[in-house]
Structure formats: C-alpha cells, structure tokens
Design an enzyme around this catalytic site. Structure first.
Site, PDB file in Angstrom:
ATOM      1  N   HIS A  37     -13.772 -27.468   1.626  1.00 20.42           N
ATOM      2  CA  HIS A  37     -14.433 -28.348   2.601  1.00 20.42           C
ATOM      3  C   HIS A  37     -14.876 -27.542   3.827  1.00 20.42           C
ATOM      4  O   HIS A  37     -15.952 -27.764   4.378  1.00 20.42           O
ATOM      5  CB  HIS A  37     -13.471 -29.444   3.065  1.00 20.42           C
ATOM      6  CG  HIS A  37     -12.965 -30.336   1.978  1.00 20.42           C
ATOM      7  ND1 HIS A  37     -11.654 -30.359   1.580  1.00 20.42           N
ATOM      8  CD2 HIS A  37     -13.592 -31.242   1.194  1.00 20.42           C
ATOM      9  CE1 HIS A  37     -11.477 -31.244   0.617  1.00 20.42           C
ATOM     10  NE2 HIS A  37     -12.660 -31.796   0.349  1.00 20.42           N
ATOM     11  N   SER A 186      -8.054 -30.975  -3.489  1.00 16.84           N
ATOM     12  CA  SER A 186      -6.986 -31.731  -2.825  1.00 16.84           C
ATOM     13  C   SER A 186      -5.916 -32.096  -3.843  1.00 16.84           C
ATOM     14  O   SER A 186      -4.745 -32.250  -3.506  1.00 16.84           O
ATOM     15  CB  SER A 186      -7.555 -32.994  -2.190  1.00 16.84           C
ATOM     16  OG  SER A 186      -8.647 -32.657  -1.368  1.00 16.84           O
TER      17      SER A 186
END
Ligand code: AMP
Length: 282
Positions: A37, A186
C-alpha cells in the site's frame, strides 16, 4: 493530514482543491496497510497535489463464509503509515455511510467477474466494482492507484472505468514482495509460522513457469500442471485455482501467446493467498 468519515465533508474539501486546480490522486484500500500500500501512496503523493487514501473494509466483497469479521483492522497503525507517506486525507467511512438503508445498486462487469477468483468467490468482484465506482464518484480523482497483485481486480476495474466513462487515469503498480518473494498481503498475518514458510511456493511456482515459457514451452495445460506440481510437492497448500489466460480478456489460453497472465490461488488452512505473473510472449 485530515481523517474524514462523511461523504459530504470529503466532497467539500475536494471541491475546494479542484477550484484551486489541484490534482487529486486516490488509493482505495481495506486498511491494515503494508509496504505494498505504501508504494501506491508514494506514487500517488509524487504525481498529484492532493493524495487521498480510503480505508474501508467493504462488506459487499466478502462472501457469507469469508473473513469479513476477522479481517485485520488497525486504524492507528494505518494513520502512522499514511502520515509517513504524506497522505493529505484519509477517508474512513462507516458501512452505513457507503450503503445506507434502502441501498439497492450493484455494478457487474460481465464475463470478467465470474472467472478465476470469481468462480470460488461468487459476488466478490461485484462488491469491488460497486464500491470502487461509488468511491470514484465521491472522490472524482484524476488518478487511481491499484496494485498488480490483484491482477483480476485490475482487469475488471480497467474495463469498468472504460465502459462507464469514469474520467480517471488508472495507474497499476508492481507487486511488492517479502525478501523471499511472498507477495505482501494483509491476509499474510493469518498464516502460522509454518504456513508462512511454505507460502513462498506461490511465487516459486510462477517463476518456474516463467522459466519454462522463456525456454520455449507454450502449452497452457503443461504450465498449469507444472505450477500445481511445485505447490503440491513443496507445501501443504491446496490449490484453489491456477490459470494461464489472456491478460486483458481473462480467456484461457491452450497455446500461450501475446500478453499472458499466470494466476495462482492457494489455500493454507482458511487463508487464501494469490499471486500472478504477466508475461509477453513474442
Ligand atoms: P487491499 O487493501 O488488499 O484491498 O489492497 C488495496 C490496494 O493495494 C489494491 O489495489 C491492491 O492491489 C494493492 N496491493 C495489495 N497488496 C499489494 C502488494 N503486495 N503490492 C502492491 N500493491 C498491493
């Protein structure tokens, strides 16, 4: 940096920026931010006047037996990473803000949403296309930043942006990996220490396939079997999907040619990991 929860507040701030002719870059995420990210945020910061990060765990892209409830959430940590990447605005809406009572509309990209990951995750890409189209209407960014790690998502959203005439430039950035090659995700936090070690088989198998293709192999089925064989031999992971498809249309390729997407999804216990490689075949 401002954290905004309401659509109306975000619109007000961004319309002021637009009046000043500032460009807006947008990075939609489900939070639990990592270096993948961060790479998107860095590019967004560099290429735009205003950088907007969305942190929203979108309920509509999870199936009933999927991990919506236990999906990792850590806004405090996300805020720190966002500050480091000089994000201007974090948009962190509630589910009710995005899907108020009476909400009925879904965006469906025909043909592309029901294949590959869409087969084992029915409705997933409708949830993605719906939330991203809403976010594009809310943020109205000049540039949208996505990661190649979610290759099918990129193909579907590129089609949606074109089909629905969203005036946004799509920027797709390469997958960021751990030193051993595992794509950052994640969901890696779900893995046990042993599963984490084994998870390297995804990128290893794809590299093996790439080598075989560079060596002249062109049979799609043979390449799929090579990938399957490597995963089975070197891990307890269960293959959910392996595919050699056209990188733009996602149609299976019996004989590999042009721009090919090798896509792989493997389950380690309840954790589903994905990875992919795009190759140009002369
Ligand atoms: P997510 O929060 O997992 O929904 O991901 C938000 C955005 O980050 C998507 O465009 C992903 O493709 C991108 N992304 C996730 N993991 C990576 C990674 N390892 N490298 C680059 N981009 C990533």
């Amino acid at each position: 940096m401002t954290i905004v929860h309401k659509i109306s507040t975000l619109r007000k701030i961004l319309s002021r920026a637009r009046l000043k002719r500032q460009t807006i870059g947008f990075v939609p995420t489900m939070g639990s931010l990592h270096a993948g990210h961060a790479a998107l945020l860095k590019a967004c910061r560099k290429q735009n006047d205003i950088s907007v990060l969305c942190v929203f765990v979108n309920p509509k892209q999870f199936g009933p037996s999927e991990d919506f409830r236990r999906y990792p959430r850590n806004l405090k940590k996300d805020v720190l990473l966002a500050k480091k990447e000089k994000v201007d605005i974090i948009f962190h809406p509630s589910a009710e803000e995005i899907y108020p009572a009476g909400y009925l509309t879904t965006v469906h990209v025909h043909g592309l949403s029901g294949v590959l990951c869409g087969r084992t995750r029915p409705g997933h890409f409708d949830g993605v296309a719906t939330v991203v189209s809403k976010l594009l209407n809310i943020v109205m960014p000049d540039c949208l930043y996505l990661g190649q790690k979610d290759a099918q998502q990129c193909v579907i959203l590129r089609r949606m942006i074109q089909d629905l005439n969203f005036p946004v430039k799509l920027k797709i950035l390469q997958t960021i990996r751990e030193p051993d090659g595992l794509a950052l995700s994640s969901r890696n936090s779900y893995l046990s220490a042993d599963e984490r070690k084994q998870a390297v088989v995804l990128c290893q198998a794809l590299c093996l396939a790439q080598k075989a293709i560079l060596g002249g192999e062109r049979r799609g089925l043979w390449i799929s079997r090579l990938i399957q064989g490597h995963v089975h031999k070197n891990s307890h992971g269960k293959i959910d999907d392996v595919a050699c498809v056209d990188a733009d249309t996602l149609t299976p390729q019996r004989i590999l040619k042009g721009k090919v997407l090798l896509a792989l999804a493997v389950n380690f216990g309840k954790t589903r990991l994905i990875d992919n490689k795009v190759l140009m075949i002369p």
